[in-house]
Design a protein around this motif. Structure first.
Motif, PDB file in Angstrom:
ATOM      1  N   LEU A   1       6.909   0.751  -4.355  1.00 29.20           N
ATOM      2  CA  LEU A   1       5.611   0.408  -3.785  1.00 29.20           C
ATOM      3  C   LEU A   1       5.480   1.121  -2.451  1.00 29.20           C
ATOM      4  O   LEU A   1       4.944   2.224  -2.375  1.00 29.20           O
ATOM      5  CB  LEU A   1       5.469  -1.118  -3.672  1.00 29.20           C
ATOM      6  CG  LEU A   1       5.619  -1.889  -4.994  1.00 29.20           C
ATOM      7  CD1 LEU A   1       5.527  -3.391  -4.762  1.00 29.20           C
ATOM      8  CD2 LEU A   1       4.593  -1.430  -6.017  1.00 29.20           C
ATOM      9  N   ASN A   2       6.007   0.543  -1.387  1.00 28.85           N
ATOM     10  CA  ASN A   2       6.011   1.236  -0.098  1.00 28.85           C
ATOM     11  C   ASN A   2       6.779   2.547  -0.190  1.00 28.85           C
ATOM     12  O   ASN A   2       6.415   3.549   0.452  1.00 28.85           O
ATOM     13  CB  ASN A   2       6.636   0.348   0.976  1.00 28.85           C
ATOM     14  CG  ASN A   2       5.972  -1.005   1.038  1.00 28.85           C
ATOM     15  OD1 ASN A   2       6.432  -1.922   0.342  1.00 28.85           O
ATOM     16  ND2 ASN A   2       4.915  -1.158   1.823  1.00 28.85           N
TER      17      ASN A   2
ATOM     18  N   ALA B   1       1.189  -4.674   0.524  1.00 28.95           N
ATOM     19  CA  ALA B   1       1.333  -5.918   1.282  1.00 28.95           C
ATOM     20  C   ALA B   1       2.508  -6.764   0.798  1.00 28.95           C
ATOM     21  O   ALA B   1       2.936  -7.686   1.502  1.00 28.95           O
ATOM     22  CB  ALA B   1       0.046  -6.739   1.182  1.00 28.95           C
ATOM     23  N   ASN B   2       3.033  -6.465  -0.404  1.00 30.89           N
ATOM     24  CA  ASN B   2       4.055  -7.337  -0.987  1.00 30.89           C
ATOM     25  C   ASN B   2       5.285  -7.459  -0.103  1.00 30.89           C
ATOM     26  O   ASN B   2       5.827  -8.554   0.095  1.00 30.89           O
ATOM     27  CB  ASN B   2       4.474  -6.811  -2.361  1.00 30.89           C
ATOM     28  CG  ASN B   2       3.411  -7.026  -3.419  1.00 30.89           C
ATOM     29  OD1 ASN B   2       2.241  -7.216  -3.099  1.00 30.89           O
ATOM     30  ND2 ASN B   2       3.796  -6.961  -4.675  1.00 30.89           N
ATOM     31  N   ALA B   3       5.763  -6.336   0.426  1.00 28.72           N
ATOM     32  CA  ALA B   3       6.974  -6.384   1.246  1.00 28.72           C
ATOM     33  C   ALA B   3       6.712  -7.116   2.556  1.00 28.72           C
ATOM     34  O   ALA B   3       7.567  -7.876   3.036  1.00 28.72           O
ATOM     35  CB  ALA B   3       7.477  -4.968   1.516  1.00 28.72           C
ATOM     36  N   GLN B   4       5.545  -6.908   3.143  1.00 32.94           N
ATOM     37  CA  GLN B   4       5.207  -7.625   4.382  1.00 32.94           C
ATOM     38  C   GLN B   4       5.203  -9.124   4.145  1.00 32.94           C
ATOM     39  O   GLN B   4       5.785  -9.894   4.924  1.00 32.94           O
ATOM     40  CB  GLN B   4       3.839  -7.164   4.905  1.00 32.94           C
ATOM     41  CG  GLN B   4       3.409  -7.884   6.189  1.00 32.94           C
ATOM     42  CD  GLN B   4       2.043  -7.450   6.681  1.00 32.94           C
ATOM     43  OE1 GLN B   4       1.580  -6.343   6.375  1.00 32.94           O
ATOM     44  NE2 GLN B   4       1.360  -8.298   7.430  1.00 32.94           N
ATOM     45  N   GLU B   5       4.572  -9.558   3.067  1.00 31.89           N
ATOM     46  CA  GLU B   5       4.551 -10.981   2.734  1.00 31.89           C
ATOM     47  C   GLU B   5       5.964 -11.497   2.482  1.00 31.89           C
ATOM     48  O   GLU B   5       6.341 -12.586   2.922  1.00 31.89           O
ATOM     49  CB  GLU B   5       3.694 -11.212   1.498  1.00 31.89           C
ATOM     50  CG  GLU B   5       3.657 -12.667   1.041  1.00 31.89           C
ATOM     51  CD  GLU B   5       3.126 -12.827  -0.371  1.00 31.89           C
ATOM     52  OE1 GLU B   5       2.246 -13.683  -0.555  1.00 31.89           O
ATOM     53  OE2 GLU B   5       3.605 -12.116  -1.276  1.00 31.89           O
TER      54      GLU B   5
ATOM     55  N   ILE C   1      14.634  -5.692  -5.202  1.00 34.79           N
ATOM     56  CA  ILE C   1      13.207  -5.870  -4.926  1.00 34.79           C
ATOM     57  C   ILE C   1      12.515  -4.548  -5.231  1.00 34.79           C
ATOM     58  O   ILE C   1      13.139  -3.478  -5.203  1.00 34.79           O
ATOM     59  CB  ILE C   1      12.998  -6.318  -3.461  1.00 34.79           C
ATOM     60  CG1 ILE C   1      11.626  -6.962  -3.264  1.00 34.79           C
ATOM     61  CG2 ILE C   1      13.235  -5.178  -2.486  1.00 34.79           C
ATOM     62  CD1 ILE C   1      11.515  -7.736  -1.950  1.00 34.79           C
ATOM     63  N   GLU C   2      11.224  -4.592  -5.530  1.00 34.71           N
ATOM     64  CA  GLU C   2      10.523  -3.407  -6.012  1.00 34.71           C
ATOM     65  C   GLU C   2       9.939  -2.538  -4.905  1.00 34.71           C
ATOM     66  O   GLU C   2       9.206  -1.590  -5.192  1.00 34.71           O
ATOM     67  CB  GLU C   2       9.406  -3.831  -6.971  1.00 34.71           C
ATOM     68  CG  GLU C   2       8.372  -4.758  -6.321  1.00 34.71           C
ATOM     69  CD  GLU C   2       7.424  -5.381  -7.327  1.00 34.71           C
ATOM     70  OE1 GLU C   2       7.330  -4.895  -8.467  1.00 34.71           O
ATOM     71  OE2 GLU C   2       6.771  -6.369  -6.973  1.00 34.71           O
TER      72      GLU C   2
ATOM     73  N   GLU D   1       7.800   2.959   5.428  1.00 36.71           N
ATOM     74  CA  GLU D   1       9.249   3.159   5.432  1.00 36.71           C
ATOM     75  C   GLU D   1       9.953   1.939   6.022  1.00 36.71           C
ATOM     76  O   GLU D   1      11.003   1.501   5.511  1.00 36.71           O
ATOM     77  CB  GLU D   1       9.598   4.411   6.224  1.00 36.71           C
ATOM     78  CG  GLU D   1       9.129   5.702   5.569  1.00 36.71           C
ATOM     79  CD  GLU D   1       9.380   6.916   6.441  1.00 36.71           C
ATOM     80  OE1 GLU D   1      10.368   6.919   7.210  1.00 36.71           O
ATOM     81  OE2 GLU D   1       8.587   7.880   6.370  1.00 36.71           O
ATOM     82  N   LEU D   2       9.395   1.379   7.077  1.00 36.87           N
ATOM     83  CA  LEU D   2       9.976   0.187   7.694  1.00 36.87           C
ATOM     84  C   LEU D   2       9.988  -0.979   6.714  1.00 36.87           C
ATOM     85  O   LEU D   2      11.018  -1.657   6.540  1.00 36.87           O
ATOM     86  CB  LEU D   2       9.185  -0.187   8.949  1.00 36.87           C
ATOM     87  CG  LEU D   2       9.532  -1.542   9.587  1.00 36.87           C
ATOM     88  CD1 LEU D   2      10.943  -1.529  10.166  1.00 36.87           C
ATOM     89  CD2 LEU D   2       8.498  -1.899  10.664  1.00 36.87           C
ATOM     90  N   LEU D   3       8.856  -1.228   6.072  1.00 35.36           N
ATOM     91  CA  LEU D   3       8.778  -2.358   5.142  1.00 35.36           C
ATOM     92  C   LEU D   3       9.698  -2.144   3.940  1.00 35.36           C
ATOM     93  O   LEU D   3      10.333  -3.095   3.456  1.00 35.36           O
ATOM     94  CB  LEU D   3       7.343  -2.571   4.687  1.00 35.36           C
ATOM     95  CG  LEU D   3       6.393  -3.128   5.750  1.00 35.36           C
ATOM     96  CD1 LEU D   3       4.970  -3.151   5.231  1.00 35.36           C
ATOM     97  CD2 LEU D   3       6.819  -4.529   6.178  1.00 35.36           C
ATOM     98  N   GLN D   4       9.773  -0.924   3.449  1.00 41.91           N
ATOM     99  CA  GLN D   4      10.694  -0.625   2.351  1.00 41.91           C
ATOM    100  C   GLN D   4      12.128  -0.953   2.754  1.00 41.91           C
ATOM    101  O   GLN D   4      12.870  -1.590   2.000  1.00 41.91           O
ATOM    102  CB  GLN D   4      10.577   0.846   1.965  1.00 41.91           C
ATOM    103  CG  GLN D   4      11.536   1.278   0.878  1.00 41.91           C
ATOM    104  CD  GLN D   4      11.533   2.785   0.665  1.00 41.91           C
ATOM    105  OE1 GLN D   4      10.863   3.532   1.398  1.00 41.91           O
ATOM    106  NE2 GLN D   4      12.275   3.261  -0.316  1.00 41.91           N
ATOM    107  N   ARG D   5      12.501  -0.526   3.944  1.00 40.63           N
ATOM    108  CA  ARG D   5      13.872  -0.746   4.413  1.00 40.63           C
ATOM    109  C   ARG D   5      14.156  -2.231   4.630  1.00 40.63           C
ATOM    110  O   ARG D   5      15.196  -2.753   4.218  1.00 40.63           O
ATOM    111  CB  ARG D   5      14.095   0.037   5.701  1.00 40.63           C
ATOM    112  CG  ARG D   5      15.511  -0.024   6.238  1.00 40.63           C
ATOM    113  CD  ARG D   5      15.723   0.976   7.356  1.00 40.63           C
ATOM    114  NE  ARG D   5      14.871   0.728   8.516  1.00 40.63           N
ATOM    115  CZ  ARG D   5      13.814   1.468   8.863  1.00 40.63           C
ATOM    116  NH1 ARG D   5      13.448   2.499   8.103  1.00 40.63           N
ATOM    117  NH2 ARG D   5      13.116   1.181   9.942  1.00 40.63           N
ATOM    118  N   LEU D   6      13.232  -2.938   5.266  1.00 41.89           N
ATOM    119  CA  LEU D   6      13.425  -4.362   5.522  1.00 41.89           C
ATOM    120  C   LEU D   6      13.509  -5.156   4.219  1.00 41.89           C
ATOM    121  O   LEU D   6      14.369  -6.034   4.063  1.00 41.89           O
ATOM    122  CB  LEU D   6      12.280  -4.903   6.384  1.00 41.89           C
ATOM    123  CG  LEU D   6      12.269  -4.507   7.855  1.00 41.89           C
ATOM    124  CD1 LEU D   6      10.976  -4.977   8.511  1.00 41.89           C
ATOM    125  CD2 LEU D   6      13.479  -5.078   8.589  1.00 41.89           C
TER     126      LEU D   6
END
Length: 338
Positions: free
Chosen positions: A283-284, A201-205, A278-279, A302-307
């Motif tokens: 994670l993702n 959830a970290n990247a989404q947040e 960013i980490e 993959e999307l969240l990692q890229r964003l």
């Protein structure tokens, strides 16, 4: 034992400060303005009982310490993307009596994700994984906050390759004196993988703001489902949500702290500080890796990692992608992978 905290930011500063409060010898490792503030004004730790100041030795690397001591314990608390550089700096440091830190000293990885212990085992013989449940924030150079009470955090620890030993139990005893619960477990990776699922959830947040409301929570549920499917395909066990809740109980309750707002988790804080990294890759990106190895589609991770990576490189402010836009991108990513 003397504790050398490599990366005295939110997590490292909190653990180092609490250990110092418990009477343990602590050295803080930091850089830039944070190092300057620690050296000039000490570590200011904001906790439920007030602001505590600890004037501790603060260094940028091992050279100012000369030979390390045989009873030193290295606590690695940098973000995973900075692990290799930190280990390169410390593994070859000489230890009194002969040998190097990599050959002789215990190294604890107090980090999110599961990659750092494997990275560390390439350079250190004695590596311990730690599953970190510790709400903490880097407020400003020299100042960190930790709002947890009655415990500051829960730190499961064990040998990275599995099992436990006397050193882990002695370290756990010191952590227990420092207001942490520190269970010594033979299967620490099982707890780390459980934490990894939550950290998806970290990247989404970080890119789209707090995960509140049905739409945001629904997206995270889809992201987590990918993670669970990837772990299952890889045959990787993890502690259940129920088991984690039973361990946590109400031991670490967040107490509002004056002058120390908690804007978000570790990835949010990286964007807010403009660190440029960013980490999310660990994670993702860990789920994306497992998905590719085991034939499980992971388009949302993959999307969240890229964003998240784009936001960090371009120094975009945290939470600046509207949730409606993120949901649209997520739907498009899933359709493209179907």
């Amino acid at each position: 034992m003397r504790y050398i905290v490599i990366g005295a930011g939110a997590v490292g500063g909190t653990v180092g400060g609490r250990l110092a409060q418990a009477g343990r010898e602590v050295v803080l490792v930091a850089r830039g303005g944070h190092l300057t503030a620690l050296a000039e004004h000490g570590l200011r730790l904001r906790v439920p009982e007030g602001e505590l100041t600890y004037r501790l030795p603060a260094v940028e690397g091992p050279r100012p310490l000369g030979e390390l001591r045989a009873d030193d314990v290295l606590l690695l608390a940098v973000k995973t993307q900075d692990t290799a550089a930190a280990l390169d700096a410390w593994a070859a440091a000489p230890v009194a009596g002969g040998g190097t830190a990599g050959e002789r000293l215990p190294l604890l990885c107090l980090q999110n994700g599961v990659a750092s212990p494997r990275i560390a085992l390439r350079r250190f013989r004695r590596v311990y994984g730690v599953c970190v449940w510790l709400p903490a924030t880097f407020v400003e150079p020299g100042v960190v906050s930790a709002p947890g009470a009655p415990l500051t955090g829960i730190l499961h620890l064990g040998r990275a390759e599995g099992g436990t030993d006397d050193a882990a139990r002695r370290i756990a005893g010191d952590l227990a004196d420092a207001r942490f619960e520190a269970p010594v477990v033979p299967d620490v990776a099982r707890w780390q993988y459980a934490k990894l699922l939550g950290n998806l959830a970290n990247a989404q947040e970080a890119v789209s703001g707090p995960i509140e409301g049905a739409a945001a929570e629904g997206l995270y549920a889809r992201v987590r489902a990918e993670g669970e499917a990837a772990l299952a395909a890889a045959g990787i066990a993890h502690a259940s949500v129920e088991e984690q809740r039973a361990v946590r109980g109400d031991k670490v309750t967040l107490v509002p702290l004056a002058g120390a707002p908690r804007g978000g988790g570790s990835s949010w804080q990286s964007l807010a500080r403009g660190t440029g990294s960013i980490e999310a890759d660990y994670l993702n990106g860990e789920i994306a890796l497992l998905g590719r190895l085991h034939g499980v589609p992971t388009p949302l991770n993959e999307l969240l990692q890229r964003l998240a990576g784009t936001f960090a490189r371009e120094h975009r402010p945290p939470g600046s992608l509207p949730l409606t836009d993120l949901l649209r991108l997520a739907d498009e990513a899933q359709k493209a992978s179907a």
